[in-house]
Design a protein around this motif. Structure first.
Motif, PDB file in Angstrom:
ATOM      1  N   CYS A  10      -3.682 -15.780 -16.513  1.00 26.34           N
ATOM      2  CA  CYS A  10      -5.120 -15.629 -16.309  1.00 26.34           C
ATOM      3  C   CYS A  10      -5.604 -16.803 -15.462  1.00 26.34           C
ATOM      4  O   CYS A  10      -5.400 -17.965 -15.825  1.00 26.34           O
ATOM      5  CB  CYS A  10      -5.851 -15.623 -17.651  1.00 26.34           C
ATOM      6  SG  CYS A  10      -7.649 -15.582 -17.495  1.00 26.34           S
ATOM      7  N   CYS A  29      -7.696 -10.408 -19.072  1.00 26.10           N
ATOM      8  CA  CYS A  29      -8.067 -11.581 -19.853  1.00 26.10           C
ATOM      9  C   CYS A  29      -9.341 -12.146 -19.231  1.00 26.10           C
ATOM     10  O   CYS A  29      -9.471 -12.179 -18.011  1.00 26.10           O
ATOM     11  CB  CYS A  29      -6.941 -12.618 -19.820  1.00 26.10           C
ATOM     12  SG  CYS A  29      -7.199 -14.033 -20.912  1.00 26.10           S
ATOM     13  N   CYS A  30     -10.279 -12.575 -20.047  1.00 30.37           N
ATOM     14  CA  CYS A  30     -11.568 -13.121 -19.577  1.00 30.37           C
ATOM     15  C   CYS A  30     -12.277 -12.145 -18.639  1.00 30.37           C
ATOM     16  O   CYS A  30     -12.962 -12.555 -17.701  1.00 30.37           O
ATOM     17  CB  CYS A  30     -11.361 -14.469 -18.895  1.00 30.37           C
ATOM     18  SG  CYS A  30     -10.708 -15.747 -19.984  1.00 30.37           S
ATOM     19  N   MET A  34      -5.033  -9.966 -15.033  1.00 30.69           N
ATOM     20  CA  MET A  34      -4.112 -11.100 -14.985  1.00 30.69           C
ATOM     21  C   MET A  34      -3.205 -10.947 -13.775  1.00 30.69           C
ATOM     22  O   MET A  34      -2.923  -9.832 -13.335  1.00 30.69           O
ATOM     23  CB  MET A  34      -3.299 -11.171 -16.274  1.00 30.69           C
ATOM     24  CG  MET A  34      -4.144 -11.425 -17.500  1.00 30.69           C
ATOM     25  SD  MET A  34      -3.202 -11.543 -19.009  1.00 30.69           S
ATOM     26  CE  MET A  34      -2.721 -13.274 -18.941  1.00 30.69           C
TER      27      MET A  34
END
Length: 41
Positions: A10, A29-30, A34
């Motif tokens: 990430c 992710c976030c 990724m």
């Protein structure tokens, strides 16, 4: 599609994951996809 043994990172938080079981989904992710990393030699 992921493959067993691939490494993803990430760019936002720095989490790193290794694929243990392949699947058709995208690793997120976030809130961002990724990025696949090159395997160390």
């Amino acid at each position: 599609m992921t493959q067993v043994g691939e490494i993803y990172k990430c760019d936002v938080c720095g989490n790193v994951v290794e694929v243990k079981e392949a699947g058709d989904g995208e690793l997120i992710c976030c809130g961002e996809p990724m990025k696949k990393q090159d395997k160390p030699s």
